[in-house]
Design a protein around this motif. Sequence first.
Motif, PDB file in Angstrom:
ATOM      1  N   ASP A 151      47.391  43.423  32.871  1.00 53.90           N
ATOM      2  CA  ASP A 151      47.384  44.437  32.289  1.00 53.90           C
ATOM      3  C   ASP A 151      48.033  45.742  32.929  1.00 53.90           C
ATOM      4  OD1 ASP A 151      46.188  43.658  30.032  1.00 53.90           O
ATOM      5  OD2 ASP A 151      44.086  44.415  30.689  1.00 53.90           O
ATOM      6  N   ILE A 152      47.714  45.517  34.278  1.00 57.62           N
ATOM      7  CA  ILE A 152      48.525  46.722  35.213  1.00 57.62           C
ATOM      8  C   ILE A 152      49.896  46.416  35.278  1.00 57.62           C
ATOM      9  CG2 ILE A 152      48.909  47.308  37.572  1.00 57.62           C
ATOM     10  CD1 ILE A 152      45.660  46.584  37.847  1.00 57.62           C
ATOM     11  N   THR A 153      50.334  45.098  35.351  1.00 55.94           N
ATOM     12  CA  THR A 153      51.991  44.978  35.437  1.00 55.94           C
ATOM     13  C   THR A 153      52.497  45.048  34.173  1.00 55.94           C
ATOM     14  OG1 THR A 153      51.633  42.573  35.214  1.00 55.94           O
ATOM     15  CG2 THR A 153      51.556  43.500  37.521  1.00 55.94           C
ATOM     16  N   ALA A 154      52.044  44.888  33.176  1.00 56.11           N
ATOM     17  CA  ALA A 154      52.630  45.300  31.790  1.00 56.11           C
ATOM     18  C   ALA A 154      52.840  46.691  31.636  1.00 56.11           C
ATOM     19  CB  ALA A 154      51.726  44.743  30.671  1.00 56.11           C
ATOM     20  N   PHE A 155      51.869  47.652  32.052  1.00 59.94           N
ATOM     21  CA  PHE A 155      52.018  48.780  31.671  1.00 59.94           C
ATOM     22  C   PHE A 155      52.717  49.575  32.685  1.00 59.94           C
ATOM     23  CE2 PHE A 155      48.134  48.149  29.108  1.00 59.94           C
ATOM     24  CZ  PHE A 155      48.587  48.794  27.797  1.00 59.94           C
ATOM     25  N   TYR A 156      52.523  49.047  34.057  1.00 62.08           N
ATOM     26  CA  TYR A 156      53.239  49.699  35.130  1.00 62.08           C
ATOM     27  C   TYR A 156      54.106  48.690  35.941  1.00 62.08           C
ATOM     28  CZ  TYR A 156      49.686  53.107  34.068  1.00 62.08           C
ATOM     29  OH  TYR A 156      49.069  53.880  33.471  1.00 62.08           O
ATOM     30  N   PRO A 157      55.346  48.230  35.401  1.00 59.16           N
ATOM     31  CA  PRO A 157      56.002  47.173  36.100  1.00 59.16           C
ATOM     32  C   PRO A 157      56.366  47.431  37.469  1.00 59.16           C
ATOM     33  CG  PRO A 157      56.933  47.714  33.843  1.00 59.16           C
ATOM     34  CD  PRO A 157      55.796  48.760  34.256  1.00 59.16           C
ATOM     35  N   ASP A 158      56.516  48.638  37.768  1.00 60.19           N
ATOM     36  CA  ASP A 158      56.751  49.232  39.240  1.00 60.19           C
ATOM     37  C   ASP A 158      55.646  48.562  40.113  1.00 60.19           C
ATOM     38  OD1 ASP A 158      59.334  50.001  38.386  1.00 60.19           O
ATOM     39  OD2 ASP A 158      58.437  52.382  38.551  1.00 60.19           O
ATOM     40  N   ALA A 159      54.535  48.167  39.818  1.00 64.18           N
ATOM     41  CA  ALA A 159      53.361  47.908  40.618  1.00 64.18           C
ATOM     42  C   ALA A 159      53.377  46.486  40.902  1.00 64.18           C
ATOM     43  CB  ALA A 159      52.076  48.458  39.984  1.00 64.18           C
ATOM     44  N   ALA A 160      54.201  45.691  40.296  1.00 62.90           N
ATOM     45  CA  ALA A 160      54.147  44.387  40.205  1.00 62.90           C
ATOM     46  C   ALA A 160      53.993  43.461  41.636  1.00 62.90           C
ATOM     47  CB  ALA A 160      55.217  43.778  39.300  1.00 62.90           C
ATOM     48  N   GLY A 161      54.826  43.793  42.383  1.00 59.23           N
ATOM     49  CA  GLY A 161      54.699  43.216  43.759  1.00 59.23           C
ATOM     50  C   GLY A 161      53.658  43.811  44.739  1.00 59.23           C
ATOM     51  N   ARG A 162      52.811  44.812  44.213  1.00 61.80           N
ATOM     52  CA  ARG A 162      51.868  45.093  45.030  1.00 61.80           C
ATOM     53  C   ARG A 162      50.266  44.963  44.443  1.00 61.80           C
ATOM     54  NH1 ARG A 162      51.922  50.663  44.530  1.00 61.80           N
ATOM     55  NH2 ARG A 162      53.243  50.852  42.765  1.00 61.80           N
ATOM     56  N   VAL A 163      50.265  44.131  43.363  1.00 63.10           N
ATOM     57  CA  VAL A 163      49.069  43.737  42.619  1.00 63.10           C
ATOM     58  C   VAL A 163      48.500  42.323  43.323  1.00 63.10           C
ATOM     59  CG1 VAL A 163      47.925  43.642  40.587  1.00 63.10           C
ATOM     60  CG2 VAL A 163      49.605  45.150  40.678  1.00 63.10           C
ATOM     61  N   ASP A 164      47.150  42.576  43.640  1.00 55.80           N
ATOM     62  CA  ASP A 164      46.565  41.128  44.152  1.00 55.80           C
ATOM     63  C   ASP A 164      45.188  41.273  43.184  1.00 55.80           C
ATOM     64  OD1 ASP A 164      47.970  39.840  46.557  1.00 55.80           O
ATOM     65  OD2 ASP A 164      48.153  41.760  46.611  1.00 55.80           O
ATOM     66  N   VAL A 165      44.826  39.848  43.065  1.00 59.24           N
ATOM     67  CA  VAL A 165      43.305  39.610  42.419  1.00 59.24           C
ATOM     68  C   VAL A 165      42.427  39.457  43.315  1.00 59.24           C
ATOM     69  CG1 VAL A 165      41.920  38.309  40.484  1.00 59.24           C
ATOM     70  CG2 VAL A 165      44.447  39.057  40.044  1.00 59.24           C
ATOM     71  N   ILE A 166      41.259  40.131  43.420  1.00 59.09           N
ATOM     72  CA  ILE A 166      40.111  39.825  44.281  1.00 59.09           C
ATOM     73  C   ILE A 166      38.844  40.057  43.584  1.00 59.09           C
ATOM     74  CG2 ILE A 166      38.483  40.488  46.131  1.00 59.09           C
ATOM     75  CD1 ILE A 166      41.300  41.760  47.620  1.00 59.09           C
ATOM     76  N   TYR A 167      38.270  38.829  42.966  1.00 55.96           N
ATOM     77  CA  TYR A 167      37.099  38.918  42.269  1.00 55.96           C
ATOM     78  C   TYR A 167      36.055  39.741  42.925  1.00 55.96           C
ATOM     79  CZ  TYR A 167      39.214  35.273  39.184  1.00 55.96           C
ATOM     80  OH  TYR A 167      39.990  34.855  38.319  1.00 55.96           O
ATOM     81  N   PRO A 168      35.356  40.489  42.388  1.00 49.89           N
ATOM     82  CA  PRO A 168      33.958  40.885  43.168  1.00 49.89           C
ATOM     83  C   PRO A 168      33.010  39.860  43.169  1.00 49.89           C
ATOM     84  CG  PRO A 168      34.540  42.152  40.841  1.00 49.89           C
ATOM     85  CD  PRO A 168      35.499  40.883  40.965  1.00 49.89           C
ATOM     86  N   GLY A 169      32.095  40.128  43.825  1.00 48.00           N
ATOM     87  CA  GLY A 169      30.850  39.130  43.947  1.00 48.00           C
ATOM     88  C   GLY A 169      29.628  39.070  43.246  1.00 48.00           C
ATOM     89  N   LEU A 170      28.922  38.083  43.170  1.00 49.06           N
ATOM     90  CA  LEU A 170      27.712  38.223  42.486  1.00 49.06           C
ATOM     91  C   LEU A 170      26.567  38.527  43.490  1.00 49.06           C
ATOM     92  CD1 LEU A 170      25.448  37.054  40.322  1.00 49.06           C
ATOM     93  CD2 LEU A 170      25.427  34.871  41.306  1.00 49.06           C
ATOM     94  N   THR A 171      25.731  39.904  43.084  1.00 45.52           N
ATOM     95  CA  THR A 171      24.663  39.989  43.550  1.00 45.52           C
ATOM     96  C   THR A 171      23.382  39.576  43.335  1.00 45.52           C
ATOM     97  OG1 THR A 171      25.533  42.413  43.570  1.00 45.52           O
ATOM     98  CG2 THR A 171      23.524  42.377  43.902  1.00 45.52           C
ATOM     99  N   THR A 172      22.613  39.141  44.399  1.00 46.68           N
ATOM    100  CA  THR A 172      21.511  38.286  44.234  1.00 46.68           C
ATOM    101  C   THR A 172      20.453  39.413  43.898  1.00 46.68           C
ATOM    102  OG1 THR A 172      22.038  36.706  45.838  1.00 46.68           O
ATOM    103  CG2 THR A 172      19.556  37.097  45.533  1.00 46.68           C
ATOM    104  N   LEU A 173      19.779  39.109  42.581  1.00 46.47           N
ATOM    105  CA  LEU A 173      18.754  40.157  42.461  1.00 46.47           C
ATOM    106  C   LEU A 173      17.502  39.887  42.760  1.00 46.47           C
ATOM    107  CD1 LEU A 173      19.603  40.221  38.565  1.00 46.47           C
ATOM    108  CD2 LEU A 173      19.704  42.291  39.973  1.00 46.47           C
ATOM    109  N   PRO A 174      16.590  40.779  43.109  1.00 45.75           N
ATOM    110  CA  PRO A 174      15.096  40.574  43.491  1.00 45.75           C
ATOM    111  C   PRO A 174      14.233  39.573  42.725  1.00 45.75           C
ATOM    112  CG  PRO A 174      15.289  42.774  42.644  1.00 45.75           C
ATOM    113  CD  PRO A 174      16.586  42.031  42.506  1.00 45.75           C
ATOM    114  N   PRO A 175      13.329  39.049  42.970  1.00 45.08           N
ATOM    115  CA  PRO A 175      12.349  38.159  42.146  1.00 45.08           C
ATOM    116  C   PRO A 175      11.850  38.978  40.779  1.00 45.08           C
ATOM    117  CG  PRO A 175      11.519  38.052  44.405  1.00 45.08           C
ATOM    118  CD  PRO A 175      12.709  39.219  44.324  1.00 45.08           C
ATOM    119  N   PRO A 176      11.787  38.384  39.987  1.00 46.62           N
ATOM    120  CA  PRO A 176      11.384  38.920  38.505  1.00 46.62           C
ATOM    121  C   PRO A 176      10.143  39.753  38.841  1.00 46.62           C
ATOM    122  CG  PRO A 176      12.125  36.638  38.066  1.00 46.62           C
ATOM    123  CD  PRO A 176      11.727  36.911  39.532  1.00 46.62           C
TER     124      PRO A 176
END
Length: 379
Positions: A151-176
């Motif tokens: 989506d970023i590169t489609a709307f902003y082609p000038d950003a194409a060479g500067r975009v990297d994907v970093i997935y967020p992490g999974l937070t461990t929830l406390p016991p129920p």
Amino acid sequence: MRVGVDARNLVPSLSGIGRYVLEMCRALGEQGHALILYLPEAPHTPLPPLRGCELRIGTFKGPWRRAVWSMTALPKAAKQDQLDLFWGPAHRLPPGLPVDLPTIVTIHDLVWLKAPETMRWQTWLGERAFMVASLKRARHIVADSEATAEDITAFYPDAAGRVDVIYPGLTTLPPPGGRPLIPMDDQGQKERYALFVGTLEPRKNLAQLLQAFASIPSSSLSGLKLVIAGGQGWRMGDLSALISHHGIQDRVVLTGFVSDAELAQLYASADFLLMPSLYEGFGFPIIEAQSFGVPVITSNRSSMPEVAGDGAVFVNPDDSAAIADAIQRLHSDRELREQLGELGRLNTARFPWEMAATALIQLAVTQDTSARLQTRDVH
């Protein structure tokens, strides 16, 4: 590295992006980096201890004063702190940073362009005013998903060479734990239920979800309940009235905002998660549910197939009949639920916070960064 962070999202009660900022800062600090967290005002609730993190708290309360802070006090403080990297974790980079200072901005989604009708006008205006300028300023741009990067590169082609994907992490929830939230039948046994988790707002597609659920006779679902967990957002009106309009008030449970322990309680006993959103930049409830072995019904668009992997049934979110069919299918097929639940557990291994933090720092490890580090060490 010495990292400055625009930590304004830690001011309100933690949810969504605020949790992302907190967990990334925790992971960066545990890897030995020194972080300076810049906040326009004191957090509304105390933050947990964060190793290696120093808080710089201003006195700029409210959204308009916060905007002034981001253009004045924040860049001024960042200039004085001899940073090796400045990170804007939520769509913003302040103007006036040193030109040789490596900068990263994280973009979680492009709702304001992809689904503007689901936003408050103030939020839309803020994204339009500040995100575009931040994309131009940033040396590196991080997207939460391949879908958002596209989506970023489609709307902003000038950003194409500067975009990297970093997935967020999974937070461990406390016991129920926490207050009792799970419906009980006449014999005092836990009733079966499907679960929705998220802020109650148009983008979450609750109107279609309720219509789909109401179209299925209770007898066809063996009394399956729908539990909706989340705080009130905007433009949903009285959700209880909509539920009553469909005549399913005895089949739907509204919990309101839930604590992490209460959320864990809900995930632990759910038959499956329902997340037929119109648009998501990532979708944390998907992997949270999967970490409990809970299968998912989610949308076949934006980032949701990418995030859910093989642990989900995908539907057209605009088609209430398709959502209803998926609910009936997953409700009636225990073997499918177990299969998707196991695949979902395996899928969550792709999302450790430590990997996300390492990838963020690696983006900034350039010759310019090395030169700044050497200069600082000399002085």
